[in-house]
Design an enzyme around this catalytic site. Structure first.
Site, short mmCIF file in Angstrom:
data_model
loop_
_atom_site.label_atom_id
_atom_site.label_comp_id
_atom_site.label_asym_id
_atom_site.label_seq_id
_atom_site.Cartn_x
_atom_site.Cartn_y
_atom_site.Cartn_z
N ASP A 207 31.20 8.04 -87.16
CA ASP A 207 31.96 9.29 -87.31
C ASP A 207 33.46 9.12 -87.55
O ASP A 207 34.28 9.82 -86.94
CB ASP A 207 31.75 10.20 -86.10
CG ASP A 207 30.30 10.61 -85.90
OD1 ASP A 207 29.44 10.20 -86.69
OD2 ASP A 207 30.01 11.34 -84.94
N LYS B 220 24.23 13.44 -89.44
CA LYS B 220 23.63 13.91 -88.20
C LYS B 220 24.20 15.28 -87.83
O LYS B 220 25.25 15.67 -88.32
CB LYS B 220 23.84 12.91 -87.07
CG LYS B 220 25.29 12.64 -86.72
CD LYS B 220 25.41 11.50 -85.72
CE LYS B 220 26.82 11.24 -85.29
NZ LYS B 220 27.45 12.32 -84.55
N CYS C 197 30.27 10.07 -79.26
CA CYS C 197 29.31 9.56 -80.24
C CYS C 197 29.19 8.05 -80.25
O CYS C 197 28.10 7.52 -80.48
CB CYS C 197 29.63 10.13 -81.62
SG CYS C 197 29.48 11.94 -81.65
#
Length: 193
Positions: free
Chosen positions: A9, A103, A145
């Site tokens: 990310d 995602k 994450c």
């Protein structure tokens, strides 16, 4: 031993100036780029994940629409599919990335294992198909994450190294707690150098 690199990310909305920007995010992007320049050949698989949330949706309660986010389970609008905020940080060069994962498409998702590749493949299946037994984990955010992705890798029997100089978190205390949890779970905490 077959090794993978996870780039979690590293997106505009999670780096400085973004909707949920963290301090040090841009430095993580350029640091990962430098790491790839020196070490890409050591990895059989290089997976880069992105939050990719549906527009005009609370994405399964993940995004606080019309209310105040609690910054635990609900968040401000971020990483909407196809927007600049969802793009990779410009400091991250993705030429060496072998698989791009999206995602959080309509649902809350923290771990890159919850996403799919552009071809629709699950990350666990991808890693298994390539015989991956080790993974280096980098990215944002250490306490969300990155943590979730590393824990899922450990749960899949993969030896995990968190490259601590190539991660950035939301807050120092929660990031330190996440790293301690990962170490306790069996991850190595190392400096990429």
């Amino acid at each position: 031993m077959t090794k993978a690199l996870f780039i979690v990310d590293v997106q505009n909305d999670f780096t400085e100036g973004g909707a949920l920007g963290v301090a040090g995010g841009d430095a993580v992007a350029t640091g990962i780029t430098a790491h790839l320049a020196a070490h890409a050949g050591e990895y059989a698989v290089i997976v880069a994940s992105r939050d990719w949330h549906d527009p005009d949706s609370d994405n399964g309660g993940h995004i606080a629409l019309g209310g105040e986010p609690d910054f635990v389970d609900t968040w401000p609008v971020h990483c909407v599919a196809g927007t600049e905020g969802a793009d990779y940080d410009p400091g991250l060069q993705v030429d060496a990335v072998t698989h791009h994962v999206r995602k959080g498409q309509g649902v809350p998702a923290y771990s890159l294992f919850e996403g799919t590749t552009d071809a629709g493949e699950r990350v666990a299946d991808l890693l298994s198909a390539h015989g991956v037994t080790e993974a280096d984990v980098t990215g944002i955010a250490t306490d969300y994450c990155v943590r979730a992705s590393a824990l899922d890798a450990l749960a899949h029997g993969i030896h995990v190294r968190v490259l601590t100089d190539l991660v950035a978190g939301v807050a120092p205390a929660s990031s330190q707690a996440a790293l301690a949890e990962l170490a306790h779970a069996g991850a190595e905490l190392v400096d990429a150098g």
